[in-house]
Write a protein that holds these residues in place. Structure first.
Motif, PDB file in Angstrom:
ATOM      1  N   LEU A 194       0.860  -1.192   0.000  1.00 29.92           N
ATOM      2  CA  LEU A 194       0.000   0.000   0.000  1.00 29.92           C
ATOM      3  C   LEU A 194       0.892   1.236   0.000  1.00 29.92           C
ATOM      4  O   LEU A 194       1.592   1.510   0.980  1.00 29.92           O
ATOM      5  N   ILE A 245      -0.862   1.021  -5.234  1.00 28.05           N
ATOM      6  CA  ILE A 245      -0.241  -0.196  -4.712  1.00 28.05           C
ATOM      7  C   ILE A 245       0.903  -0.607  -5.639  1.00 28.05           C
ATOM      8  O   ILE A 245       0.911  -0.264  -6.817  1.00 28.05           O
ATOM      9  N   LEU A 287      -9.459  -4.115  -1.952  1.00 30.43           N
ATOM     10  CA  LEU A 287      -9.417  -2.687  -1.608  1.00 30.43           C
ATOM     11  C   LEU A 287     -10.698  -1.987  -2.061  1.00 30.43           C
ATOM     12  O   LEU A 287     -11.305  -1.237  -1.288  1.00 30.43           O
TER      13      LEU A 287
END
Length: 169
Positions: free
Chosen positions: A33, A48, A65
């Motif tokens: 992340l 990411i 996510l």
């Protein structure tokens, strides 16, 4: 009433998403992340970085996510993949390293950086690691490739337990 920004709230949600291959780690602890921002249109943009090129878990990370942020009330979520700088196992947090060991995996050591060309070798990589169960340094490689490309398989010659080692990248 709190002064938490929309981006901070989105980050607080995104940082709880776990890695699909190593669910004891959050994407934040894994270092995948990179950032969570809100763009001019109000969309939540999450960056990411894959642990390695072609990582099959990226699609699941992206989906997890998006779903988690949607569930938290963020309607417009965009995931962008950042390839530079390339992910390094040095980005795994100390909490993430402890979680790996607590779950029976050997955490990666520091990455050895070199300048110039990278030497090609067909022999197994020598690593200074210890058994995550008994802490003995007396271990032997059983396979350079484990259940995922980012792990190697070892066996402790002291307690005889097999274990996975997260490779230094």
């Amino acid at each position: 009433m709190g002064t938490t920004t929309r981006a901070e709230r989105a980050y607080a949600v995104a940082r709880t998403v776990t890695d699909p291959e190593m669910p004891m780690l959050t994407l934040a602890d894994l270092g995948v992340l990179r950032s969570v921002e809100v763009d001019a249109d109000g969309a939540v943009v999450v960056a990411i970085t894959p642990t390695y090129s072609g990582c099959p878990a990226m699609a699941t990370m992206r989906d997890d996510l998006v779903h988690r942020l949607h569930d938290a009330g963020f309607d417009d979520v965009r995931i962008k993949v950042e390839l530079s700088p390339a992910w390094s196992s040095d980005w795994i947090s100390e909490a993430g390293r402890r979680a790996l060991v607590e779950h029976g995996l050997s955490a990666p050591g520091p990455v050895r950086r070199t300048t110039g060309p990278v030497a090609l070798t067909l022999t197994p990589t020598r690593r200074a690691i210890a058994c995550p169960r008994c802490s003995s340094p007396e271990v032997e490689l059983t396979s350079e490739f484990g259940p995922t490309a980012c792990k190697a398989l070892y066996r402790c010659t002291a307690c005889l337990e097999p274990f996975e080692h997260v490779k230094e990248i």
